[in-house]
Design a protein around this motif. Structure first.
Motif, PDB file in Angstrom:
ATOM      1  N   TRP A 161       0.826  -1.212   0.000  1.00 47.29           N
ATOM      2  CA  TRP A 161       0.000   0.000   0.000  1.00 47.29           C
ATOM      3  C   TRP A 161       0.858   1.260   0.000  1.00 47.29           C
ATOM      4  CZ3 TRP A 161      -5.052   1.296  -0.520  1.00 47.29           C
ATOM      5  CH2 TRP A 161      -5.978   0.263  -0.546  1.00 47.29           C
ATOM      6  N   PHE A 162       1.920   1.251   0.777  1.00 50.57           N
ATOM      7  CA  PHE A 162       2.799   2.424   0.856  1.00 50.57           C
ATOM      8  C   PHE A 162       3.465   2.688  -0.493  1.00 50.57           C
ATOM      9  CE2 PHE A 162       6.771   4.601   1.881  1.00 50.57           C
ATOM     10  CZ  PHE A 162       6.318   5.610   2.719  1.00 50.57           C
ATOM     11  N   ALA A 163       3.965   1.635  -1.147  1.00 49.75           N
ATOM     12  CA  ALA A 163       4.661   1.809  -2.426  1.00 49.75           C
ATOM     13  C   ALA A 163       3.706   2.286  -3.517  1.00 49.75           C
ATOM     14  CB  ALA A 163       5.321   0.488  -2.826  1.00 49.75           C
ATOM     15  N   VAL A 164       2.495   1.712  -3.560  1.00 46.05           N
ATOM     16  CA  VAL A 164       1.527   2.122  -4.587  1.00 46.05           C
ATOM     17  C   VAL A 164       1.104   3.574  -4.376  1.00 46.05           C
ATOM     18  CG1 VAL A 164      -0.795   1.700  -5.458  1.00 46.05           C
ATOM     19  CG2 VAL A 164       0.724  -0.225  -5.008  1.00 46.05           C
ATOM     20  N   THR A 165       0.885   3.968  -3.127  1.00 48.55           N
ATOM     21  CA  THR A 165       0.496   5.358  -2.857  1.00 48.55           C
ATOM     22  C   THR A 165       1.610   6.327  -3.213  1.00 48.55           C
ATOM     23  OG1 THR A 165      -0.865   4.530  -1.024  1.00 48.55           O
ATOM     24  CG2 THR A 165      -0.469   6.893  -1.115  1.00 48.55           C
ATOM     25  N   ILE A 166       2.851   5.972  -2.890  1.00 51.39           N
ATOM     26  CA  ILE A 166       3.996   6.819  -3.242  1.00 51.39           C
ATOM     27  C   ILE A 166       4.116   6.946  -4.759  1.00 51.39           C
ATOM     28  CG2 ILE A 166       6.525   6.854  -3.306  1.00 51.39           C
ATOM     29  CD1 ILE A 166       5.554   7.944  -0.744  1.00 51.39           C
ATOM     30  N   LEU A 167       3.937   5.834  -5.474  1.00 52.84           N
ATOM     31  CA  LEU A 167       4.017   5.867  -6.933  1.00 52.84           C
ATOM     32  C   LEU A 167       2.940   6.755  -7.517  1.00 52.84           C
ATOM     33  CD1 LEU A 167       5.301   4.746  -9.532  1.00 52.84           C
ATOM     34  CD2 LEU A 167       3.709   2.828  -9.392  1.00 52.84           C
ATOM     35  N   TYR A 168       1.738   6.688  -6.955  1.00 53.73           N
ATOM     36  CA  TYR A 168       0.644   7.526  -7.447  1.00 53.73           C
ATOM     37  C   TYR A 168       0.927   9.004  -7.209  1.00 53.73           C
ATOM     38  CZ  TYR A 168      -4.017   9.547  -7.841  1.00 53.73           C
ATOM     39  OH  TYR A 168      -5.088  10.330  -8.191  1.00 53.73           O
ATOM     40  N   ILE A 169       1.494   9.323  -6.053  1.00 57.83           N
ATOM     41  CA  ILE A 169       1.788  10.725  -5.740  1.00 57.83           C
ATOM     42  C   ILE A 169       2.915  11.251  -6.620  1.00 57.83           C
ATOM     43  CG2 ILE A 169       2.671  12.251  -3.935  1.00 57.83           C
ATOM     44  CD1 ILE A 169       1.209  10.573  -1.903  1.00 57.83           C
ATOM     45  N   ILE A 170       3.943  10.423  -6.869  1.00 56.06           N
ATOM     46  CA  ILE A 170       5.075  10.869  -7.681  1.00 56.06           C
ATOM     47  C   ILE A 170       4.647  11.125  -9.124  1.00 56.06           C
ATOM     48  CG2 ILE A 170       7.278  10.107  -8.643  1.00 56.06           C
ATOM     49  CD1 ILE A 170       7.856   8.717  -6.021  1.00 56.06           C
ATOM     50  N   GLN A 171       3.785  10.272  -9.647  1.00 58.56           N
ATOM     51  CA  GLN A 171       3.377  10.436 -11.033  1.00 58.56           C
ATOM     52  C   GLN A 171       2.452  11.631 -11.226  1.00 58.56           C
ATOM     53  OE1 GLN A 171       1.702   6.708 -12.327  1.00 58.56           O
ATOM     54  NE2 GLN A 171       3.706   5.704 -12.502  1.00 58.56           N
ATOM     55  N   CYS A 172       1.583  11.905 -10.264  1.00 58.93           N
ATOM     56  CA  CYS A 172       0.650  13.037 -10.375  1.00 58.93           C
ATOM     57  C   CYS A 172       0.621  13.812  -9.059  1.00 58.93           C
ATOM     58  CB  CYS A 172      -0.753  12.553 -10.722  1.00 58.93           C
ATOM     59  SG  CYS A 172      -0.914  11.880 -12.380  1.00 58.93           S
ATOM     60  N   PRO A 173       1.653  14.600  -8.782  1.00 54.99           N
ATOM     61  CA  PRO A 173       1.671  15.322  -7.499  1.00 54.99           C
ATOM     62  C   PRO A 173       0.771  16.550  -7.473  1.00 54.99           C
ATOM     63  CG  PRO A 173       3.624  15.841  -8.751  1.00 54.99           C
ATOM     64  CD  PRO A 173       2.869  14.832  -9.565  1.00 54.99           C
ATOM     65  N   HIS A 174       0.413  17.072  -8.629  1.00 59.15           N
ATOM     66  CA  HIS A 174      -0.346  18.316  -8.692  1.00 59.15           C
ATOM     67  C   HIS A 174      -1.785  18.032  -9.121  1.00 59.15           C
ATOM     68  CE1 HIS A 174       3.639  19.873  -8.312  1.00 59.15           C
ATOM     69  NE2 HIS A 174       3.974  19.586  -9.561  1.00 59.15           N
ATOM     70  N   GLY A 175      -2.632  19.039  -8.944  1.00 60.12           N
ATOM     71  CA  GLY A 175      -4.039  18.903  -9.289  1.00 60.12           C
ATOM     72  C   GLY A 175      -4.564  20.175  -9.909  1.00 60.12           C
ATOM     73  N   GLN A 176      -5.835  20.156 -10.283  1.00 52.77           N
ATOM     74  CA  GLN A 176      -6.423  21.305 -10.966  1.00 52.77           C
ATOM     75  C   GLN A 176      -7.208  22.205 -10.028  1.00 52.77           C
ATOM     76  OE1 GLN A 176      -9.083  19.719 -13.896  1.00 52.77           O
ATOM     77  NE2 GLN A 176     -10.633  19.105 -12.403  1.00 52.77           N
TER      78      GLN A 176
END
Length: 632
Positions: A161-176
């Motif tokens: 869970w930690f690795a998947v969440t980190i990967l998701y944040i790194i790929q899309c750290p910003h939002g609209q």
């Protein structure tokens, strides 16, 4: 809140979650909703492993062909929701790791299939069960008796869970909505909880490994009587009370720590999850505010273009200017009231914990006077359901309570702005002060007349005190003729005064009701209608379940019975051992074993069906011969 408004809020929340995964400027290879579905595979594997290791304590009588599983695959529990006082913060952090998924469910974003509106409740139930199953290994590994295996499984699952969440944040750290680091702001509480769980499972692994290698002693089993419960009973049995030490300002005015009381894991987990969900709710609400503000800015630009095209001479120009002013004031007031609304709900969470301790101590002392009369003997079945409802309802009450309190505070802010601030900005301060003075004088005269009635009644229409020690005059009329004239002439005035009192009653009830909507520990219903408050009913039922199962006096009494029973069994075993070791005719070990076997089978005939048979020997026939010999 109307259903249409609720649906709009839920739709925005759902869009907020989906835009994090389907942002046009960022394409992530990780879909958190899809990963939730796939996480059920390792979750079920961990559950099966822990269930295989867990042995069943009681087995029913079976045929010989049904012993393939033995006593394996016992039922595992995530945590004890009633009597767990150890490892409380680990369970609380595990609850915190589920915050993002709880908010996803709260937004009713779980829509795997297109179904009719009437079946939404079933879909949400399935979604809640899926979220619970995907996070079940966190709790099961923390509470498992097999510390070495559960620590490895829990660490591995938390790392996924930690690795998947980190990967998701790194790929899309910003939002609209918030721009930079929007995803980080939304997921950092869950990351922090997962990091804590990684450290916790690693600590469990090191400690259990040292025990397995013989470097440390095995920890004792969980005591039936907790230390703080024993200390509470000792305090009750103490003849002379302890000398009270000087309390600090914080202990006197805010909170005083009690070493003889501990909150159960359920309360700690509920509070931690409520804090994180409240933070996420505020972030989502702020994103919603940013979205609405941008739309209002576009609308305001269109109004300015209209005014410019009409050369500020149109008939709608004054109205448009007032609309622009209302939009600007509303945006500022809504932004400013975020802090007081959030602080109010945070203070409610701490105050609910304090009320839980206060109410539990009163119930332990046998005091039920603080409860409404109809709750003195609640239904047992409803109380059991209440303890299952409480945690979820408490979080929902806090979230909706924050939104309602925020709306009320914003309306109060608008009233203050339009009544005090804007008149000064528009150079109408004198008119504002004049109106404020007239209103204050009117209210003061009304309150003065009401106070004058009380003074007249005290001075002229009550008989004197019968003793100088009395605090007030007795309820005995004096000067009856003057009293009747007093009532007659004030009758017509009090009709008009009653209209204002009725409106003030309605206003105060609305303000208090909306202000205390997040407080599940107290009802906002009138006396006699408390049963209609489902949240308060859940609170009372939860209190009774905890009272009946964690009362220190009752637990101490049961502990005395269990300890005495164990001591008697131990003394009986020692006596039998001494008889076997005493002087007399020597008996072979095989004969002694068969005699003890016979005694056991005579006392427990059902064990005959469970005996194993050796090749060439019929253990049941041998057992029947033994039993027939004992009967003869």
């Amino acid at each position: 809140m109307p259903a249409a408004v609720t649906d709009d809020v839920n739709v925005f929340f759902w869009l907020f979650f989906r835009t994090r995964q389907l942002n046009g400027t960022c394409v992530s290879s990780v879909d958190m909703e899809l990963f939730l579905h796939y996480s059920l595979i390792p979750s079920l594997f961990i559950i099966l492993v822990l269930s295989f290791l867990q042995r069943r304590e009681h087995r029913k009588q079976r045929d010989d062909t049904s012993h393939l599983l033995g006593n394996r695959f016992g039922i595992i529990i995530p945590l004890d929701f009633v009597g767990t006082f150890s490892n409380r913060w680990s369970y609380g952090i595990a609850f915190g790791a589920t915050a993002n998924k709880v908010m996803f469910l709260f937004s009713e974003g779980y829509q795997p299939l297109h179904i009719p509106q009437w079946a939404q409740a079933f879909v949400l139930l399935i979604g809640g069960m899926e979220v619970g199953l995907s996070h079940f290994p966190f709790f099961a590994c923390l509470s498992s008796e097999f510390r070495l295996v559960s620590s490895i499984l829990g660490f591995s699952y938390s790392l996924i869970w930690f690795a998947v969440t980190i990967l998701y944040i790194i790929q899309c750290p910003h939002g609209q909505f918030l721009g930079k680091y929007e995803t980080v702001m939304f997921y950092w509480p869950s990351l922090l909880c997962l990091a804590f769980l990684l450290g916790r499972f690693l600590h469990m692994f090191v400690k259990s490994l040292r025990v397995h290698l013989g470097w440390e002693l095995q920890m004792e089993e969980k005591p039936f009587l907790e230390v703080h419960q024993a200390e509470h009973v000792k305090r009750l049995l103490r003849k002379a009370p302890l000398q009270e030490t000087k309390k600090s300002w914080f202990q006197t005015r805010v909170y005083e720590w009690d070493p003889c009381f501990q909150f159960p894991s359920r309360m700690i987990g509920t509070t931690v999850l409520a804090f994180i969900c409240l933070y996420l709710f505020i972030v989502i609400e702020f994103c919603m505010f940013m979205y609405v503000r941008d739309e209002l800015d576009v609308f305001e630009g269109e109004l300015e273009n209209y005014i410019a095209s009409m050369n500020q001479t149109g008939t709608l120009t004054p109205v448009i200017l007032q609309v622009k002013e209302l939009m600007n004031v509303s945006k500022g007031v809504w932004l400013v009231t975020i802090l007081p609304a959030s602080l109010t709900c945070v203070s409610y969470l701490f105050h609910i914990l304090a009320c839980y301790r206060k109410h539990m101590k009163r119930l332990w002392a046998g005091n039920k006077h603080f409860l409404p009369l109809k709750f003195h003997h609640p239904s047992s079945s409803k109380s059991v359901v209440a303890i299952a409802r409480y945690s979820g309802w408490q979080i929902a009450y806090i979230l909706w309570g924050y939104l309602i309190i925020h709306v009320v505070q914003s309306l109060c802010g608008l009233m203050i702005m339009y009544s005090l601030v804007l008149p000064v900005v528009h150079n109408q301060g004198l008119e504002m002060l004049q109106g404020l003075g007239i209103g204050t004088l009117t209210i003061s005269i009304v309150l003065g007349l009401m106070t004058l009635q009380v003074w007249i009644a005290t001075s002229f229409f009550l008989q004197p005190k019968m003793s100088t020690a009395d605090k007030q005059k007795p309820l005995a009329l004096n000067n009856r003729k003057a009293f009747h004239n007093f009532n007659y002439f004030l009758f017509f005035y009090n009709v008009l005064l009653g209209l204002g009192a009725c409106l003030s009653r309605l206003l105060i009830s609305c303000i208090l009701g909306t202000w205390l909507i997040a407080r599940i520990d107290r009802t906002i219903m009138q006396n006699g209608y408390e049963g209609a408050d489902m949240g308060f009913s859940a609170w009372i039922g939860m209190l009774y379940v905890d009272h009946y199962h964690t009362n220190p006096v009752l637990v101490s009494f049961c502990n005395i019975l269990i300890t005495g029973h164990r001591e008697r069994r131990l003394q009986q075993a020692i006596k039998y051992w001494c008889l076997n070791q005493s002087a007399g005719p020597r008996v072979s070990a095989r004969s002694r074993t068969r005699w003890l076997l016979l005694q056991t089978l005579v006392n427990n005939p059902k064990l005959v069906m469970l005996r194993k048979s050796r090749p060439g020997h019929s253990s049941r026939e041998f057992t029947q011969i033994l039993l027939m010999g004992s009967e003869s």
